[in-house]
Design a protein around this motif. Sequence first.
Motif, PDB file in Angstrom:
ATOM      1  N   GLU A  58       0.817  -1.212   0.000  1.00  0.00           N
ATOM      2  CA  GLU A  58       0.000   0.000   0.000  1.00  0.00           C
ATOM      3  C   GLU A  58       0.852   1.264   0.000  1.00  0.00           C
ATOM      4  O   GLU A  58       0.339   2.361   0.175  1.00  0.00           O
ATOM      5  CB  GLU A  58      -0.927   0.010   1.221  1.00  0.00           C
ATOM      6  CG  GLU A  58      -1.951  -1.111   1.223  1.00  0.00           C
ATOM      7  CD  GLU A  58      -2.924  -1.013   0.048  1.00  0.00           C
ATOM      8  OE1 GLU A  58      -3.373   0.100  -0.267  1.00  0.00           O
ATOM      9  OE2 GLU A  58      -3.204  -2.059  -0.552  1.00  0.00           O
ATOM     10  N   GLY A  59       2.156   1.096  -0.200  1.00  0.00           N
ATOM     11  CA  GLY A  59       3.072   2.215  -0.091  1.00  0.00           C
ATOM     12  C   GLY A  59       3.115   3.109  -1.315  1.00  0.00           C
ATOM     13  O   GLY A  59       2.901   2.680  -2.445  1.00  0.00           O
ATOM     14  N   LEU A  60       3.394   4.370  -1.057  1.00  0.00           N
ATOM     15  CA  LEU A  60       3.572   5.369  -2.104  1.00  0.00           C
ATOM     16  C   LEU A  60       5.040   5.739  -2.121  1.00  0.00           C
ATOM     17  O   LEU A  60       5.664   5.869  -1.075  1.00  0.00           O
ATOM     18  CB  LEU A  60       2.695   6.581  -1.807  1.00  0.00           C
ATOM     19  CG  LEU A  60       1.206   6.265  -1.610  1.00  0.00           C
ATOM     20  CD1 LEU A  60       0.462   7.507  -1.139  1.00  0.00           C
ATOM     21  CD2 LEU A  60       0.600   5.717  -2.877  1.00  0.00           C
ATOM     22  N   ASP A  61       5.598   5.915  -3.309  1.00  0.00           N
ATOM     23  CA  ASP A  61       7.033   6.094  -3.407  1.00  0.00           C
ATOM     24  C   ASP A  61       7.419   7.527  -3.749  1.00  0.00           C
ATOM     25  O   ASP A  61       7.627   8.342  -2.871  1.00  0.00           O
ATOM     26  CB  ASP A  61       7.597   5.112  -4.430  1.00  0.00           C
ATOM     27  CG  ASP A  61       9.095   4.963  -4.345  1.00  0.00           C
ATOM     28  OD1 ASP A  61       9.708   5.501  -3.412  1.00  0.00           O
ATOM     29  OD2 ASP A  61       9.671   4.306  -5.222  1.00  0.00           O
ATOM     30  N   GLU A  62       7.493   7.853  -5.018  1.00  0.00           N
ATOM     31  CA  GLU A  62       7.977   9.167  -5.456  1.00  0.00           C
ATOM     32  C   GLU A  62       6.888   9.924  -6.218  1.00  0.00           C
ATOM     33  O   GLU A  62       6.196   9.346  -7.053  1.00  0.00           O
ATOM     34  CB  GLU A  62       9.177   9.003  -6.387  1.00  0.00           C
ATOM     35  CG  GLU A  62      10.421   8.476  -5.708  1.00  0.00           C
ATOM     36  CD  GLU A  62      11.036   9.498  -4.764  1.00  0.00           C
ATOM     37  OE1 GLU A  62      11.025  10.698  -5.085  1.00  0.00           O
ATOM     38  OE2 GLU A  62      11.514   9.071  -3.705  1.00  0.00           O
ATOM     39  N   PRO A  63       6.773  11.216  -5.954  1.00  0.00           N
ATOM     40  CA  PRO A  63       5.821  12.018  -6.729  1.00  0.00           C
ATOM     41  C   PRO A  63       6.357  12.272  -8.139  1.00  0.00           C
ATOM     42  O   PRO A  63       7.561  12.188  -8.373  1.00  0.00           O
ATOM     43  CB  PRO A  63       5.741  13.324  -5.935  1.00  0.00           C
ATOM     44  CG  PRO A  63       7.074  13.442  -5.282  1.00  0.00           C
ATOM     45  CD  PRO A  63       7.503  12.031  -4.976  1.00  0.00           C
ATOM     46  N   PHE A  64       5.463  12.551  -9.050  1.00  0.00           N
ATOM     47  CA  PHE A  64       5.874  12.943 -10.394  1.00  0.00           C
ATOM     48  C   PHE A  64       4.892  13.963 -10.937  1.00  0.00           C
ATOM     49  O   PHE A  64       3.749  14.059 -10.473  1.00  0.00           O
ATOM     50  CB  PHE A  64       6.005  11.738 -11.334  1.00  0.00           C
ATOM     51  CG  PHE A  64       4.720  10.997 -11.582  1.00  0.00           C
ATOM     52  CD1 PHE A  64       3.831  11.405 -12.567  1.00  0.00           C
ATOM     53  CD2 PHE A  64       4.406   9.878 -10.826  1.00  0.00           C
ATOM     54  CE1 PHE A  64       2.649  10.710 -12.795  1.00  0.00           C
ATOM     55  CE2 PHE A  64       3.226   9.178 -11.047  1.00  0.00           C
ATOM     56  CZ  PHE A  64       2.344   9.605 -12.033  1.00  0.00           C
ATOM     57  N   ALA A  65       5.356  14.723 -11.901  1.00  0.00           N
ATOM     58  CA  ALA A  65       4.513  15.732 -12.538  1.00  0.00           C
ATOM     59  C   ALA A  65       3.612  15.067 -13.566  1.00  0.00           C
ATOM     60  O   ALA A  65       4.074  14.277 -14.388  1.00  0.00           O
ATOM     61  CB  ALA A  65       5.384  16.786 -13.214  1.00  0.00           C
ATOM     62  N   VAL A  66       2.349  15.363 -13.497  1.00  0.00           N
ATOM     63  CA  VAL A  66       1.409  14.883 -14.516  1.00  0.00           C
ATOM     64  C   VAL A  66       1.417  15.958 -15.600  1.00  0.00           C
ATOM     65  O   VAL A  66       0.590  16.858 -15.633  1.00  0.00           O
ATOM     66  CB  VAL A  66       0.004  14.645 -13.932  1.00  0.00           C
ATOM     67  CG1 VAL A  66      -0.924  14.107 -15.004  1.00  0.00           C
ATOM     68  CG2 VAL A  66       0.077  13.677 -12.759  1.00  0.00           C
ATOM     69  N   ASP A  67       2.416  15.844 -16.466  1.00  0.00           N
ATOM     70  CA  ASP A  67       2.615  16.828 -17.519  1.00  0.00           C
ATOM     71  C   ASP A  67       2.408  16.177 -18.883  1.00  0.00           C
ATOM     72  O   ASP A  67       2.074  14.989 -18.975  1.00  0.00           O
ATOM     73  CB  ASP A  67       4.007  17.456 -17.397  1.00  0.00           C
ATOM     74  CG  ASP A  67       5.134  16.418 -17.408  1.00  0.00           C
ATOM     75  OD1 ASP A  67       4.883  15.235 -17.734  1.00  0.00           O
ATOM     76  OD2 ASP A  67       6.271  16.803 -17.097  1.00  0.00           O
ATOM     77  N   ALA A  68       2.610  16.942 -19.928  1.00  0.00           N
ATOM     78  CA  ALA A  68       2.391  16.431 -21.284  1.00  0.00           C
ATOM     79  C   ALA A  68       3.308  15.243 -21.585  1.00  0.00           C
ATOM     80  O   ALA A  68       2.907  14.302 -22.270  1.00  0.00           O
ATOM     81  CB  ALA A  68       2.588  17.546 -22.305  1.00  0.00           C
TER      82      ALA A  68
END
Length: 101
Positions: free
Chosen positions: A51-61
């Motif tokens: 259930e772990g979350l790791d790294e954020p990322f940009a929801v970009d083009a």
Amino acid sequence: MERTFEQTIADLRMLLRDEPPCTTADITDSAVVYLVGGRIKGVFLSADEPEGLDEPFAVDAWFVGQVEENLTDWFANPRFSHRPTLRNWTLDAPPLESAVG
């Protein structure tokens, strides 16, 4: 008909807005997006923790272009997950170098 980046983001925002807080749109097996403060954000799932979350990322083009096939499948059959850990994770998330979305 191909979706534009703007339409994709608007549609994700609209669908997530109707879901309870801490809900993710499960775009791929390892990447999900969520809505916070009216903005679409992304996070990679942890390979080590179920259930772990790791790294954020940009929801970009660029991201949308990379997962275009996944998004086509997702919009045909949307899959959401309720992730209670998302609430605390958003407060403690590592900084995103270039926030977009």
